[in-house]
Design an enzyme around this catalytic site. Structure first.
Site, PDB file in Angstrom:
ATOM      1  N   LEU A   2       0.787  27.311  67.390  1.00  9.50           N
ATOM      2  CA  LEU A   2       1.164  28.384  66.461  1.00  9.50           C
ATOM      3  C   LEU A   2       0.781  29.762  67.009  1.00  9.50           C
ATOM      4  O   LEU A   2      -0.309  29.936  67.557  1.00  9.50           O
ATOM      5  CB  LEU A   2       0.421  28.153  65.132  1.00  9.50           C
ATOM      6  CG  LEU A   2       0.595  29.234  64.056  1.00  9.50           C
ATOM      7  CD1 LEU A   2       1.971  29.122  63.402  1.00  9.50           C
ATOM      8  CD2 LEU A   2      -0.491  29.123  62.991  1.00  9.50           C
ATOM      9  N   ASP A  50      -1.205  39.303  48.796  1.00  9.87           N
ATOM     10  CA  ASP A  50      -1.581  40.306  47.794  1.00  9.87           C
ATOM     11  C   ASP A  50      -2.228  39.649  46.577  1.00  9.87           C
ATOM     12  O   ASP A  50      -1.898  38.513  46.235  1.00  9.87           O
ATOM     13  CB  ASP A  50      -0.326  41.100  47.373  1.00  9.87           C
ATOM     14  CG  ASP A  50      -0.687  42.402  46.669  1.00  9.87           C
ATOM     15  OD1 ASP A  50      -1.842  42.855  46.800  1.00  9.87           O
ATOM     16  OD2 ASP A  50       0.186  42.960  45.982  1.00  9.87           O
ATOM     17  N   HIS A 109     -11.552  39.527  48.319  1.00 14.21           N
ATOM     18  CA  HIS A 109     -11.148  39.588  49.726  1.00 14.21           C
ATOM     19  C   HIS A 109     -11.784  38.432  50.510  1.00 14.21           C
ATOM     20  O   HIS A 109     -11.143  37.827  51.370  1.00 14.21           O
ATOM     21  CB  HIS A 109     -11.550  40.933  50.338  1.00 14.21           C
ATOM     22  CG  HIS A 109     -10.801  42.096  49.746  1.00 14.21           C
ATOM     23  ND1 HIS A 109      -9.427  42.106  49.645  1.00 14.21           N
ATOM     24  CD2 HIS A 109     -11.218  43.282  49.225  1.00 14.21           C
ATOM     25  CE1 HIS A 109      -9.032  43.253  49.076  1.00 14.21           C
ATOM     26  NE2 HIS A 109     -10.105  43.974  48.814  1.00 14.21           N
TER      27      HIS A 109
HETATM   28  C1  IPE Z   1       0.162  45.378  50.902  1.00 11.07           C
HETATM   29  O1  IPE Z   1      -0.572  45.219  49.741  1.00 11.07           O
HETATM   30  C2  IPE Z   1      -0.698  45.307  52.083  1.00 11.07           C
HETATM   31  C3  IPE Z   1      -1.465  44.075  52.283  1.00 11.07           C
HETATM   32  C4  IPE Z   1      -1.414  42.968  51.617  1.00 11.07           C
HETATM   33  C5  IPE Z   1      -2.345  44.157  53.389  1.00 11.07           C
HETATM   34  P1  IPE Z   1      -0.952  46.438  48.787  1.00 11.07           P
HETATM   35  O2  IPE Z   1      -1.599  45.818  47.613  1.00 11.07           O
HETATM   36  O3  IPE Z   1      -1.731  47.451  49.523  1.00 11.07           O
HETATM   37  O4  IPE Z   1       0.479  47.021  48.422  1.00 11.07           O
HETATM   38  P2  IPE Z   1       0.921  48.070  47.323  1.00 11.07           P
HETATM   39  O5  IPE Z   1       0.189  49.333  47.605  1.00 11.07           O
HETATM   40  O6  IPE Z   1       0.550  47.499  45.986  1.00 11.07           O
HETATM   41  O7  IPE Z   1       2.395  48.187  47.480  1.00 11.07           O
HETATM   42  C1  IPE Z   2      -4.437  42.374  49.232  1.00 12.53           C
HETATM   43  O1  IPE Z   2      -5.052  42.317  47.995  1.00 12.53           O
HETATM   44  C2  IPE Z   2      -5.419  42.631  50.342  1.00 12.53           C
HETATM   45  C3  IPE Z   2      -5.326  43.967  50.925  1.00 12.53           C
HETATM   46  C4  IPE Z   2      -4.460  44.898  50.620  1.00 12.53           C
HETATM   47  C5  IPE Z   2      -6.283  44.250  51.955  1.00 12.53           C
HETATM   48  P1  IPE Z   2      -5.266  43.629  47.117  1.00 12.53           P
HETATM   49  O2  IPE Z   2      -6.610  44.195  47.449  1.00 12.53           O
HETATM   50  O3  IPE Z   2      -4.131  44.553  47.253  1.00 12.53           O
HETATM   51  O4  IPE Z   2      -5.311  43.013  45.671  1.00 12.53           O
HETATM   52  P2  IPE Z   2      -4.733  43.666  44.350  1.00 12.53           P
HETATM   53  O5  IPE Z   2      -3.285  43.946  44.599  1.00 12.53           O
HETATM   54  O6  IPE Z   2      -5.517  44.891  44.087  1.00 12.53           O
HETATM   55  O7  IPE Z   2      -4.959  42.600  43.325  1.00 12.53           O
HETATM   56 MG    MG Z   3      -2.390  44.770  46.213  1.00 13.31          MG
END
Ligand code: IPE
Ligand code: IPE
Ligand code: MG
Length: 247
Positions: free
Chosen positions: A126, A15, A32
């Site tokens: 792995l 995240d 990303h």
């Molecule tokens: C969780 O992250 C899903 C992934 C990392 C793929 P999110 O950023 O979507 O989670 P919430 O919505 O903040 O809980």
């Molecule tokens: C996690 O990073 C990746 C996905 C959920 C695909 P985020 O896109 O949730 O990044 P933040 O939380 O907005 O910084």
């Molecule tokens: Mg996020």
């Protein structure tokens, strides 16, 4: 735990990509993209540390709520990464497994996923699990659907439904349970990742945003795991005594 004290299975919520980019006044897309590069380094570190399974949360069943453009970019990145990386994973003896409700993906992406899994299925290094359109509640629901079908056909009896049986129908059935769970990006929640499987997993949260998560920081998380006493309901003394008696 493996012989060297490392966790057999590490599960990570990657995240913070969006915030990483926004902090640099860049479009979230670049966050990303930077995140995908980090995956490569983390996979390499896990191979080096002889981790058996690495599970990465790439796209949750709730992420469809994001703007259409961001979803399209994530799908394109997923497809592009599969296309460019599967041969390399294969050469490194890595077995790729995608878990989640794949029916929502384009036919092209579904085919690529299938091909990537078939190409790497006999690899013995792995196991890299990518959770895509995955939700822990979905996983449990799909297990129930399979079980109910078997009850209807008489293959199993309702009274046979046990924790062990349910686990056998989850998407992770043949894998050891995660021993270490890591979430980057500062949030301290599961966000519907591996709900059933995380029942006794050690949790590790870090403020570091995923694109900044270097192998050294993974090593810190593994060290934290190694320093923990896993009691599984027993007392601390019981654990210490059982260690002495097996030495
Ligand atoms: C969780 O992250 C899903 C992934 C990392 C793929 P999110 O950023 O979507 O989670 P919430 O919505 O903040 O809980
Ligand atoms: C996690 O990073 C990746 C996905 C959920 C695909 P985020 O896109 O949730 O990044 P933040 O939380 O907005 O910084
Ligand atoms: Mg996020």
């Amino acid at each position: 735990m493996t012989d060297n004290g490392n966790p057999r299975h590490i599960a990570i919520i990657m995240d913070g990509n969006g915030r990483w980019a926004e902090k640099k006044y860049m479009p979230r897309a670049l966050g990303h993209k930077a995140g995908v590069k980090v995956v490569r380094n983390i996979v390499e570190h896990c191979v080096k540390e002889k981790i058996e399974v690495l599970s990465l949360f790439a796209f949750s069943s709730e992420n469809w709520r994001r703007p259409k453009k961001e979803i399209e970019l994530l799908m394109d990145l997923f497809m592009g990464t599969l296309q460019s990386q599967v041969d390399k994973l294969d050469k490194n003896n890595i077995k790729l497994r995608i878990i989640g409700d794949k029916a929502a993906f384009s036919a092209k992406l579904q085919n690529k996923i299938e091909q990537a899994q078939v190409q790497t299925e006999n690899n013995t290094g792995l196991t890299l699990v990518i959770a895509a359109n995955y939700g822990g509640r979905w996983d449990i629901a799909q297990a129930f659907q399979q079980i109910i079908k078997k009850i209807d056909s008489g293959e199993i009896q309702a009274q046979d439904v046990s924790e062990e049986l349910i686990a056998q129908f989850l998407t992770t059935a043949d894998l050891p349970e995660p021993e270490l769970f890591i979430r980057t990006g500062g949030e301290e929640r599961i966000s519907n990742f591996l709900l059933w499987q995380l029942a006794y997993t050690e949790f590790y949260f870090t403020e570091t945003l995923w694109p900044d998560f270097e192998p050294d920081l993974l090593a810190d998380a593994i060290n934290s795991f190694r320093g923990r006493q896993r009691r599984f309901g027993r007392t601390g003394n019981q654990i210490i005594n059982s260690l002495h008696s097996t030495q």
